[in-house]
Motif scaffolding. Structure first.
Motif, short mmCIF file in Angstrom:
data_model
loop_
_atom_site.label_atom_id
_atom_site.label_comp_id
_atom_site.label_asym_id
_atom_site.label_seq_id
_atom_site.Cartn_x
_atom_site.Cartn_y
_atom_site.Cartn_z
N ILE A 181 0.84 -1.20 0.00
CA ILE A 181 0.00 0.00 0.00
C ILE A 181 0.87 1.25 0.00
O ILE A 181 0.63 2.19 -0.76
CB ILE A 181 -0.97 -0.01 1.21
N ARG A 182 1.91 1.24 0.85
CA ARG A 182 2.82 2.39 0.92
C ARG A 182 3.47 2.63 -0.43
O ARG A 182 3.54 3.78 -0.90
CB ARG A 182 3.89 2.14 1.99
N ASP A 183 3.93 1.56 -1.08
CA ASP A 183 4.58 1.71 -2.38
C ASP A 183 3.61 2.24 -3.43
O ASP A 183 3.98 3.08 -4.26
CB ASP A 183 5.17 0.37 -2.83
N THR A 184 2.36 1.76 -3.39
CA THR A 184 1.33 2.23 -4.33
C THR A 184 1.06 3.71 -4.12
O THR A 184 0.96 4.49 -5.08
CB THR A 184 0.04 1.42 -4.17
N LEU A 185 0.95 4.12 -2.85
CA LEU A 185 0.71 5.53 -2.55
C LEU A 185 1.90 6.41 -2.94
O LEU A 185 1.73 7.51 -3.48
CB LEU A 185 0.39 5.71 -1.06
N ALA A 186 3.09 5.91 -2.69
CA ALA A 186 4.29 6.66 -3.07
C ALA A 186 4.35 6.85 -4.58
O ALA A 186 4.68 7.94 -5.08
CB ALA A 186 5.54 5.94 -2.57
N GLN A 187 3.99 5.78 -5.32
CA GLN A 187 3.98 5.87 -6.78
C GLN A 187 2.92 6.86 -7.24
O GLN A 187 3.16 7.65 -8.16
CB GLN A 187 3.74 4.50 -7.41
N ALA A 188 1.75 6.87 -6.60
CA ALA A 188 0.68 7.79 -6.97
C ALA A 188 1.11 9.23 -6.71
O ALA A 188 0.86 10.12 -7.53
CB ALA A 188 -0.59 7.47 -6.19
N GLU A 224 4.18 10.33 -6.67
CA GLU A 224 5.22 10.60 -7.67
C GLU A 224 4.58 10.95 -9.02
O GLU A 224 5.02 11.90 -9.69
CB GLU A 224 6.14 9.39 -7.83
N ASP A 225 3.53 10.20 -9.38
CA ASP A 225 2.84 10.47 -10.65
C ASP A 225 2.14 11.82 -10.62
O ASP A 225 2.10 12.52 -11.64
CB ASP A 225 1.81 9.37 -10.92
N ASP A 226 1.60 12.24 -9.45
CA ASP A 226 0.93 13.53 -9.33
C ASP A 226 1.93 14.68 -9.48
O ASP A 226 1.59 15.73 -10.02
CB ASP A 226 0.23 13.66 -7.97
N ARG A 227 3.15 14.49 -9.00
CA ARG A 227 4.17 15.54 -9.08
C ARG A 227 4.65 15.73 -10.50
O ARG A 227 5.10 16.83 -10.86
CB ARG A 227 5.36 15.18 -8.19
N SER A 228 4.56 14.70 -11.31
CA SER A 228 5.09 14.78 -12.68
C SER A 228 4.15 15.51 -13.62
O SER A 228 3.07 15.76 -13.48
CB SER A 228 5.30 13.41 -13.30
#
Length: 116
Positions: free
Chosen positions: A103-110, A112-116
Motif C-alpha cells: 500500500i505504501r509503495d502504491t501511494l508513493a507511486q501515486a 510521484e505520478d501527481d508531481r510529474s
C-alpha cells in the motif's frame, strides 16, 4: 433455547446439534471416535459444546453420509485427503506488514505520478 435463536458463533450443545441434523446424540458421540477432526469443547461432567467449525464439520459429515451415500470409512478418507491437500497448498497469506508495504509503495507511486 432453540438453535435458531442463538447467535451464529454461539456454542451448541450436543442436544441442540443432534436435533438440528436429525440424528440422536449417541451418533454424534460415535462420530467423535471416528473423526479425529471433530473435537468439541468438553466441560464438567463431559458436557460437550460444539464450536462453529465443529458444527460445520458435523453438518458436512452428515451430508456425506446421509445424502451422498458415503460410508464412515469413505468420509474418513475424504476428510484426510482434503486435510493433506490443504497442507500441501502453499499459503497465499502475506507475511505481516507485507500488505502495508505494498500500500505504501502504491501511494508513493501515486504521489510521484501527481508531481510529474
Amino acid at each position: 433455547m432453540a438453535p435458531a435463536e442463538k447467535a451464529a458463533g454461539a456454542l451448541r450443545t450436543i442436544g441442540e446439534l443432534a436435533e438440528e441434523i436429525g440424528r440422536p446424540q449417541h451418533i454424534l458421540r460415535y462420530w467423535e471416535t471416528r473423526f479425529p477432526q471433530l473435537r468439541p469443547l468438553t466441560r464438567a461432567g463431559n458436557r460437550r459444546y460444539y464450536r462453529t467449525e465443529d458444527v460445520a464439520l458435523v453438518r458436512r459429515i452428515h451430508q456425506l453420509l446421509a445424502d451422498q451415500g458415503y460410508t464412515i470409512r469413505g468420509v474418513q478418507k475424504l476428510l484426510t485427503e482434503e486435510k493433506g491437500a490443504s497442507a500441501r497448498v502453499p499459503s497465499a497469506a502475506p507475511r505481516p506488514g507485507q500488505d502495508l508495504r505494498a500500500i505504501r509503495d502504491t501511494l508513493a507511486q501515486a504521489l510521484e505520478d501527481d508531481r510529474s
